[in-house]
Design a protein around this motif. Structure first.
Motif, PDB file in Angstrom:
ATOM      1  N   ALA A  47      39.155  44.492  46.589  1.00 38.15           N
ATOM      2  CA  ALA A  47      38.316  43.573  45.750  1.00 38.15           C
ATOM      3  C   ALA A  47      39.188  42.201  44.705  1.00 38.15           C
ATOM      4  O   ALA A  47      40.629  41.830  44.430  1.00 38.15           O
ATOM      5  N   PRO A  48      38.709  41.148  44.984  1.00 38.74           N
ATOM      6  CA  PRO A  48      39.217  39.773  44.037  1.00 38.74           C
ATOM      7  C   PRO A  48      40.016  40.508  42.960  1.00 38.74           C
ATOM      8  O   PRO A  48      39.796  41.233  41.978  1.00 38.74           O
ATOM      9  N   GLU A  50      41.023  39.816  39.007  1.00 39.38           N
ATOM     10  CA  GLU A  50      39.867  39.627  37.646  1.00 39.38           C
ATOM     11  C   GLU A  50      41.165  38.132  37.029  1.00 39.38           C
ATOM     12  O   GLU A  50      41.863  38.177  36.929  1.00 39.38           O
ATOM     13  N   THR A  60      30.653  37.332  37.300  1.00 37.04           N
ATOM     14  CA  THR A  60      31.126  37.813  38.849  1.00 37.04           C
ATOM     15  C   THR A  60      29.967  38.639  39.389  1.00 37.04           C
ATOM     16  O   THR A  60      29.218  38.977  39.150  1.00 37.04           O
ATOM     17  N   LYS A  62      28.527  40.664  43.121  1.00 38.46           N
ATOM     18  CA  LYS A  62      28.929  41.361  44.336  1.00 38.46           C
ATOM     19  C   LYS A  62      27.601  41.649  44.617  1.00 38.46           C
ATOM     20  O   LYS A  62      27.046  42.725  44.464  1.00 38.46           O
ATOM     21  N   TRP A 202      32.898  35.463  42.285  1.00 37.50           N
ATOM     22  CA  TRP A 202      32.275  35.580  43.509  1.00 37.50           C
ATOM     23  C   TRP A 202      32.860  36.517  43.919  1.00 37.50           C
ATOM     24  O   TRP A 202      34.642  36.468  44.037  1.00 37.50           O
ATOM     25  N   ASP A 203      32.479  38.279  44.160  1.00 39.03           N
ATOM     26  CA  ASP A 203      33.647  39.247  44.845  1.00 39.03           C
ATOM     27  C   ASP A 203      32.694  39.760  46.087  1.00 39.03           C
ATOM     28  O   ASP A 203      31.440  40.487  46.083  1.00 39.03           O
ATOM     29  N   SER A 205      34.047  40.793  48.765  1.00 34.92           N
ATOM     30  CA  SER A 205      34.652  41.974  49.480  1.00 34.92           C
ATOM     31  C   SER A 205      33.742  43.057  50.294  1.00 34.92           C
ATOM     32  O   SER A 205      33.844  43.493  51.387  1.00 34.92           O
TER      33      SER A 205
END
Length: 542
Positions: A47-48, A50, A60, A62, A202-203, A205
């Motif tokens: 995950a990016p 925070e 965010t 996901k 955005w996440d 992943s």
């Protein structure tokens, strides 16, 4: 199917459903059953990191995927760092129960958890009364104790199931490995705080290394927006392996994204739409420079398919599988123009029923005339379009219904719902002819609208039915208020001037038949020996 510009009428009156510490036990039980039926999440990259909070509200998104690679939900994490509005003593959060025919949103909002430094915050909720016509109503969560900011909010929103009621494309739907919809179709938001700025991130992943996009009306990736949380949700969004226009990153103010398979060349249709965007930016001078604009296109395999609807600086076109006869044909260019026009036409400050004649009627008038003036369609196509417009009005069973009666029909009859669009278009075409006649050809609707739009943009004019009539009276010297109310509000049947669409086209009253029913109409024909390029003489762009 077209749904067009939507203005949220806001939450409805509430009724209590009792206090709970999270979502109701029945919803939690449903969540267990639904989630148990889904496979584990697809392999994902880390995950990016925070991002540092830089606004009152940060959210965010996901997307999560099933084993089959289809998006099944969007997980939401938010941090609210603000204060309650004056006079408020308990934090409130809102989520739609239904949003313009998208039903069951609150029931698909699972695992809601709200915490502050003291721990989890218990919540009660109230449900608003259903609103006729399929319009929005909301569930409001209220904290059962005082809160200390920042407050963390998390929940999981399931995608809209297939084969639910039809309507605009507000619901989040999976398509070709991605997901799209609107924030208003799934996002919960704080409704009684002083939060005025937001960050959306955005996440992605779950999508692995497919070079996914995460984009909203406000831009791609992480965006900072000078808007409240309630305004933030009024945006289209798309995530996953979407197509992009232009393909390479550039500083263009026009962008397009799409998911799914279309029967036409999407890039070619977006190139046409960009050309019209540039023309509209020159034609309308009150927005300078022209606003950044984003087009979202999605193709769904199962209903409800949606339609075309505009929001702030963007529109979404949502459709079903391609039909055989569509291959090799252009895309719905007229619809693209209509939705984009909303950015420039904007709103009149009236309730929905008393505003549609202007918001949609003026947009429809320009939809049928400006592509011709931009030389994007031929003379024959222009005339054919006017005859289509006549049929949409004069053959419509709701042609003499009042604005209020049409509101009560709502989304239950698409033909009747569109009466204010076409009736309003003829009103504005007729007004153009009356202005030209009163000024002996020196002025036109273009001049009136340029002045009105500029004054509205500068906040020198609040546009209402009464103020609109006063401005139009300056051009015609007639009782415009009586005309607006008679035609557009009360539903009086009328024919526009035979010269309503310029000097190169003439209208004639006639009787036509549709489905064995005769009706009075106006047929439009080319005027012999008149140069089409002079049809709307008086505009610098003609």
């Amino acid at each position: 199917m077209r749904f067009d510009m939507f203005s949220d009428p806001g939450p409805a009156k509430s009724k209590s459903h009792g206090a709970i510490s999270m979502l109701g036990r029945t919803i939690a039980a449903a969540a267990i059953l639904v989630l148990a039926s889904c496979g584990p999440e697809a392999p994902s990259a880390p995950a990016p990191a925070e991002p540092e909070l830089s606004s009152d509200y940060q959210v965010t998104l996901k997307p999560t995927l099933t084993d089959a690679g289809e998006v099944d939900a969007i997980e939401v994490r938010a941090v609210l760092d603000s204060e309650l509005a004056p006079g408020e003593d308990r934090l409130q959060l809102m989520v739609p129960i239904a949003y313009v025919m998208v039903t069951g949103i609150a029931e698909r909002t699972l695992d809601l958890k709200v915490t502050d430094r003291q721990g989890e915050i218990p919540l009660s909720f109230e449900d608003g009364e259903p609103v006729p016509g399929g319009f929005p109503y909301f569930r409001t969560f209220t904290a059962e104790r005082g809160v200390s900011f920042p407050v963390e909010i998390s929940y999981r929103s399931l995608v809209q199931p297939p084969n639910t009621p039809g309507g605009p494309a507000f619901g989040i739907r999976p398509s070709k490995g991605g997901v799209s919809g609107s924030g208003a179709g799934f996002m919960l938001y704080p409704s009684n705080t002083m939060a005025e700025t937001s960050v959306l991130d955005w996440d992605l992943s779950a999508f692995g290394s497919d070079d996914p996009v995460g984009v909203t009306t406000y831009g791609a990736g992480r965006v900072e927006v000078d808007r409240s949380p309630g305004q933030l949700v009024q945006a289209w969004l798309m995530a996953g392996p979407a197509g992009r226009y232009p393909k390479a990153a550039d500083d263009s103010r026009f962008h397009g994204y799409w998911l799914g398979d279309f029967p036409y060349e999407v890039e070619a249709e977006l190139e046409f739409t960009e050309h019209m965007y540039q023309f509209l930016g020159e034609f309308f001078t009150h927005l300078d420079p022209a606003p950044r604009y984003t087009v979202f296109l999605r193709q769904l395999d199962t209903p409800p398919y949606g339609g075309a609807t505009a929001l702030y600086n963007s529109f979404m076109l949502s459709r079903g599988p391609a039909r055989e006869e569509e291959f090799g044909q252009p895309g719905p260019r007229q619809t693209f123009v209509h939705e984009m026009l909303h950015q420039w036409v904007g709103f009149i400050a009236e309730d929905h029923g008393n505003a549609t004649w202007f918001n949609e009627g003026l947009t429809t008038y320009y939809e049928y005339t400006l592509p011709f003036r931009a030389q994007e369609i031929s003379y024959d196509e222009f005339v054919a379009g006017l005859n289509e417009l006549s049929e949409r009005y004069y053959a419509n069973p709701g042609r003499e219904m009042s604005a209020q009666a049409i509101v009560e029909v709502g989304f239950n009859d698409g033909d009747i719902r569109h009466v204010p669009y076409v009736r309003g278009a003829f009103y504005f075409a007729d007004l153009d002819a009356r202005i030209r006649e009163a000024s002996q050809g020196e002025r036109s609707l273009d001049d009136l609208m340029e002045r009105v739009f500029r004054e509205r943009q500068s906040e020198a004019l609040t546009l209402t039915i009464e103020s609109w009539a006063a401005e139009a009276n300056k051009e015609t010297g007639e009782d415009e208020l009586a005309r607006v109310r008679g035609i557009n509000i009360d539903g009086s049947f009328f024919f526009p001037s035979k010269n309503a669409f310029g000097s190169c086209v003439i209208g004639e009253e006639a009787t036509a038949t549709k489905e064995n029913e005769s009706y009075e109409t106006m047929v439009w024909q080319p005027v012999p020996d008149v140069d089409p390029e002079t049809c709307f003489s008086g505009s610098d762009l003609d």
